[in-house]
Write an enzyme that holds these catalytic residues in place. Structure first.
Site, mmCIF file in Angstrom:
data_model
loop_
_atom_site.group_PDB
_atom_site.id
_atom_site.type_symbol
_atom_site.label_atom_id
_atom_site.label_comp_id
_atom_site.label_asym_id
_atom_site.label_seq_id
_atom_site.Cartn_x
_atom_site.Cartn_y
_atom_site.Cartn_z
ATOM 1 N N CYS A 109 4.731 -0.638 -10.047
ATOM 2 C CA CYS A 109 3.966 -1.816 -9.627
ATOM 3 C C CYS A 109 3.954 -1.890 -8.050
ATOM 4 C CB CYS A 109 4.377 -3.126 -10.397
ATOM 5 S SG CYS A 109 4.920 -2.866 -12.011
ATOM 6 N N ALA A 110 3.430 -0.893 -7.306
ATOM 7 C CA ALA A 110 3.607 -0.885 -6.042
ATOM 8 C C ALA A 110 2.917 -1.511 -5.090
ATOM 9 C CB ALA A 110 3.376 0.774 -5.809
ATOM 10 N N ALA A 111 1.797 -1.992 -5.184
ATOM 11 C CA ALA A 111 1.039 -2.981 -4.202
ATOM 12 C C ALA A 111 1.911 -4.268 -3.555
ATOM 13 C CB ALA A 111 -0.239 -3.457 -4.651
ATOM 14 N N GLU A 133 -0.463 0.874 -8.938
ATOM 15 C CA GLU A 133 -0.810 -0.145 -9.233
ATOM 16 C C GLU A 133 -1.944 -0.508 -10.059
ATOM 17 O OE1 GLU A 133 -1.260 -4.174 -8.928
ATOM 18 O OE2 GLU A 133 0.306 -3.219 -7.873
ATOM 19 N N ARG A 138 -5.929 -4.489 -5.297
ATOM 20 C CA ARG A 138 -4.410 -4.236 -4.647
ATOM 21 C C ARG A 138 -4.120 -2.761 -4.387
ATOM 22 N NH1 ARG A 138 -0.799 -7.861 -4.500
ATOM 23 N NH2 ARG A 138 0.763 -6.610 -5.668
ATOM 24 N N CYS A 231 10.983 -11.043 -7.464
ATOM 25 C CA CYS A 231 11.290 -12.037 -6.508
ATOM 26 C C CYS A 231 11.175 -13.512 -6.994
ATOM 27 C CB CYS A 231 9.995 -11.999 -5.520
ATOM 28 S SG CYS A 231 8.420 -12.242 -6.244
#
Length: 456
Positions: A109-111, A133, A138, A231
């Site tokens: 899930c890189a963007a 992504e 994105r 996050c």
């Protein structure tokens, strides 16, 4: 700051005596960070030319805080890919994935690319990095950041975890799942995260994380490392997600890793049916360190079957196309980048030797974009320029970071110059930033139109 009342009530229940300090952290300015891109410049070299006021970030050797009144995103060094602007706490994730040169790595899930570019810098151009992504727009931003940082060994895909899992069973040495989450840890810097928060969204995110981890685990080879990060503060999406995962997949265990000063442990008392050793996962709190909220779990796959790795069948390329590229390389470069090539229509890419078949996958960047064939001639790409060092090009035109010329170049203007005709690698203080083509004393500007600076 206007925080959702339900969120505040929840955090008061969880944090108790720490709650007041936690809430006070929202009255402070967010912390800004940049991470030096060691693919293009060493830490010592950067510090010698560093134009900013910086302070070392303790948990990542390439990371530095900078003050809110400075704008490194508006500096020529940013366009040259000498650093990536990244939230300080987020830098801890790449440190804990800890990829090694030569390994096969997946960032699922890189963007927008902060963690991917961190992983790439640790791989030093060796091995294979698949950066994926699911959201198309994105994914484009991700691809642009991979290009700006001069990364040669990355493939950028725009796929679902499910489709990747069917293609790459037991394939990767390390996988990062920086999972979509409710974003509670970003409330201080992201108003959108605050506006969209709700208890129902927390539950929705937790369910989505379970699905993503299920696909991710199937792509990790035995002995491999799976790093899960969010996050958010929500235990449902952190300790809860990891506990549910470990109950379903007992071939995984939590790895104990270094906990930096100010980082906290996972909390066994915040969820039911907690996995053993959940305290060895990591929480980062904004009232304890100079960074936003993060959660990180490092998992090891103890056993399982390793699938054979099937390499890409090498493509037969049009001899005229290859001659045009080789002529360009012979005239312009001191190296012949890549011996393994792939052509998509008139676009040429250099691929890592380890690349698997990409057929029927949505691929935005199948390696390093070398350039375009135009009427029996080859025009180099911006990506190739950013991946080159100054000694790898035969003709180099260097501009100073504090000169009017570099600003003119970034605006796309023609420059006055002298030297041999043909392609010149344009550098800023010795670091590649793009191409120019010299005819007479006029340097035609090949800085991409979509990246050009606007205004005065």
């Amino acid at each position: 700051m206007n925080l959702p009342q339900t969120f505040k009530d929840k955090m008061q229940t969880l944090l108790q005596d720490e709650y007041d300090a936690f809430i006070r952290s929202y009255e402070e300015e967010k912390n800004q960070g940049l991470r030096i891109n060691t693919l293009k410049i060493s830490i010592d070299e950067f510090l010698q030319i560093n134009p900013f006021t910086t302070e070392k970030i303790p948990w990542v050797k390439e990371g530095y805080f900078y003050p809110n009144n400075e704008r490194p995103g508006k500096h020529p060094y940013h366009e040259a890919g000498l650093y990536y602007i990244q939230e300080p706490s987020a830098m801890a994730v790449g440190e804990l994935v800890d990829p090694k040169p030569g390994e096969y790595i997946l960032d699922l899930c890189a963007a927008p690319g902060g963690k991917t570019t961190h992983l790439a810098s640790k791989m030093n151009g060796e091995g294979l990095l698949v950066s994926n992504e699911i959201h198309p727009q994105r994914a484009k931003i991700l691809s642009q950041n991979v290009e700006r940082m001069g990364i040669k060994n990355a493939i950028v895909t725009n796929e679902t975890p499910e489709r990747l899992a069917t293609r790459f069973p037991s394939f990767f040495d390390r996988i990062l799942v920086d999972a979509p989450c409710s974003g509670e840890g970003m409330f201080r810097k992201d108003e959108e995260a605050r506006l969209h928060w709700s208890p129902d969204n927390v539950t929705l995110c937790a369910n989505r994380q379970d699905d993503i981890l299920e696909y991710a685990q199937s792509m990790l080879k035995p002995g491999g490392r799976l790093v899960y990060s969010t996050c958010t503060f929500s235990p449902e999406e952190n300790e809860g997600t990891i506990s549910r995962f470990l109950e379903k997949y007992p071939q995984f265990e939590i790895e104990q890793v270094e906990v930096y000063e100010g980082f906290s442990q996972g909390r066994a008392d915040w969820v039911e049916n907690t996995a053993s050793n959940i305290e060895q996962t990591i929480r980062i709190w904004p009232h304890l360190v100079k960074g936003e909220g993060h959660y990180i779990a490092v998992l090891k796959k103890k056993d399982g079957d390793e699938a054979p790795r099937i390499k890409y069948p090498k493509q037969k390329l049009d001899p005229k196309m290859m001659k045009a590229y080789q002529d360009f390389a012979g005239e312009t470069l001191n190296i012949m980048p890549f011996g393994y090539f792939l052509a998509f229509n008139d676009q040429l890419y250099g691929l890592p030797e380890e690349v698997p078949t990409l057929e029927k996958l949505k691929v935005l960047r199948p390696g390093l974009h070398l350039g375009t064939f135009k009427k029996n001639r080859f025009e180099p790409s911006h990506a190739l320029a950013l991946a080159l060092r100054k000694d790898e090009a035969k003709s180099v035109s260097n501009l100073s970071a504090d000169s009017d010329e570099i600003i003119s170049y970034l605006k796309g203007e023609v420059l006055q110059a002298s030297g041999p005709k043909g392609w010149h690698l344009i550098t800023v203080d010795g670091y590649s930033i793009g191409w120019g083509k010299l005819a007479g004393n006029m340097m035609k500007n090949h800085y991409p139109k979509g990246l050009r600076w606007m205004g005065n």
